[in-house]
Design a protein around this motif. Sequence first.
Motif, short mmCIF file in Angstrom:
data_model
loop_
_atom_site.label_atom_id
_atom_site.label_comp_id
_atom_site.label_asym_id
_atom_site.label_seq_id
_atom_site.Cartn_x
_atom_site.Cartn_y
_atom_site.Cartn_z
N PRO A 51 54.30 37.89 46.83
CA PRO A 51 52.96 37.68 47.40
C PRO A 51 52.68 36.21 47.72
O PRO A 51 53.15 35.31 47.02
CB PRO A 51 52.03 38.21 46.31
CG PRO A 51 52.82 38.18 45.06
CD PRO A 51 54.24 38.42 45.46
N SER A 52 51.90 35.99 48.76
CA SER A 52 51.51 34.64 49.15
C SER A 52 50.39 34.13 48.25
O SER A 52 49.49 34.88 47.89
CB SER A 52 51.04 34.63 50.61
OG SER A 52 50.40 33.41 50.93
N ASP A 83 47.97 32.56 49.06
CA ASP A 83 46.69 32.68 49.77
C ASP A 83 45.93 33.94 49.36
O ASP A 83 44.70 33.99 49.46
CB ASP A 83 46.93 32.71 51.29
CG ASP A 83 47.50 31.40 51.81
OD1 ASP A 83 47.36 30.38 51.09
OD2 ASP A 83 48.12 31.41 52.88
N SER A 84 46.67 34.97 48.89
CA SER A 84 46.03 36.24 48.57
C SER A 84 45.22 36.18 47.28
O SER A 84 44.44 37.09 47.01
CB SER A 84 47.08 37.35 48.48
OG SER A 84 48.00 37.09 47.43
N PHE A 85 45.42 35.13 46.48
CA PHE A 85 44.64 35.02 45.24
C PHE A 85 44.17 33.58 44.99
O PHE A 85 43.94 33.18 43.86
CB PHE A 85 45.45 35.53 44.03
CG PHE A 85 46.86 34.99 43.93
CD1 PHE A 85 47.10 33.76 43.32
CD2 PHE A 85 47.92 35.70 44.43
CE1 PHE A 85 48.38 33.27 43.21
CE2 PHE A 85 49.22 35.22 44.33
CZ PHE A 85 49.46 34.01 43.71
N GLU A 91 51.78 45.36 44.33
CA GLU A 91 52.03 45.83 45.69
C GLU A 91 53.40 45.37 46.18
O GLU A 91 54.08 46.07 46.93
CB GLU A 91 50.93 45.34 46.63
CG GLU A 91 51.09 45.81 48.07
CD GLU A 91 50.00 45.27 48.99
OE1 GLU A 91 50.13 45.44 50.21
OE2 GLU A 91 49.03 44.67 48.48
N TYR A 92 53.81 44.17 45.76
CA TYR A 92 55.11 43.62 46.17
C TYR A 92 56.23 43.96 45.18
O TYR A 92 57.36 43.48 45.32
CB TYR A 92 55.01 42.10 46.33
CG TYR A 92 54.37 41.66 47.62
CD1 TYR A 92 55.14 41.34 48.73
CD2 TYR A 92 52.98 41.58 47.74
CE1 TYR A 92 54.56 40.94 49.92
CE2 TYR A 92 52.39 41.18 48.92
CZ TYR A 92 53.18 40.87 50.01
OH TYR A 92 52.59 40.47 51.19
N ALA A 131 47.93 42.49 43.72
CA ALA A 131 48.74 41.87 44.77
C ALA A 131 50.22 41.82 44.37
O ALA A 131 51.11 42.13 45.17
CB ALA A 131 48.23 40.46 45.07
#
Length: 370
Positions: free
Chosen positions: A10-11, A13-15, A54-55, A51
């Motif tokens: 995950p990036s 930016d997502s959290f 999900e990955y 997040a």
Amino acid sequence: MSAQPPDGAPSPDSFESVFDVYEVRQQDGQVLYFGDPATDRQRLIEAVWPAFREYGYEVRLARRTGETVLVAEPHDAGDDGVPWTNVALFVATLVSTLWVGATWYYVQDPFSPDILRALPFTLAVMGVIGTHELGHYVMSRYHDVDASLPYFIPFPSLFGTMGAVIRMRGQIPDRDALFDIGVAGPIAGLVAAVVVSVVGLVLPPVTVPPEVINSPSAVEVQFAYPPLLQAIAAVLGEPLSYSDPARSINPVVMGGWIGMFITFLNLIPVGQLDGGHVLRSLVGDQAGRIAPLVPTALFGLGAYQLFVADVGDAAGIWILWGVLTTVVTFAGTVTPVDDSPLDRRRVAVGVLTFVLGALCFMPVPIQVIG
């Protein structure tokens, strides 16, 4: 230094609203996100966990070289390859319960084919214990929680085993999952114990050889029967004991006895015992206030039996469990990622499970006389 994760992770930016990442590293199969948290640990994990899942990652908060870091590891809820350790322990426990079961059936030579007479006892004991652990395993897989297959524990005395365990890794997603995993073992095991008890009670009793009864070195082991087993025997109209010392209940009944006793012990509401999981799911953080009362009650029961009721060494089991539950209490409980309360249906099932566990309680489970 890089603030960009590898492909498939995950990036930041997502959290970024809860964790400001300033560096990302890869190390020993892990992805490490170094940064500054903007909220407390529980809210942070609750926010970032979806997040990462999900990955395909499990995530936890840690400290590395004085810095705060989110440690992400690949999530795997399955077992790869043949679980040889589980297989070896299963076979060892099969042999152990068969060997001990030979004494229950008064087999004179355990190295002879007569040892196979003890196979019903072995199947009863391992069936009840295995069903209990299978309940945990199935619910773990249902909620996508990484769990091992059961590890049976051989022990060549009394029953031939000390039970079985499964190993869970990673985060528990929510209270529903914690409850379902915790309650599934006792319920499944108790259903198996009831079935085994019914089968054992309708089977014919075993005959105690005269040389055993008349042996000067013989000792008598007396087993108490929990209310649930007594109720089953009453419904079936079958005895749990005989006035004739040459007759004894079928050893298959002891498979049910073991299942009920294990159910009660596992439902003791502390730490990471099944009862601890169920209690934590029902009352949340309040479980931490209730749990310390349990060792106190067990020590009190053991002391009463030792000094007032005078049941001798039989009191030692509750003193031992007082020590064990003290250790388990200090080890703490599982905190799920999402700590939202349970629905009413699960609350009702949880209360019923504790009631059924209470019906498996025996103040003095075993006494050795002679």
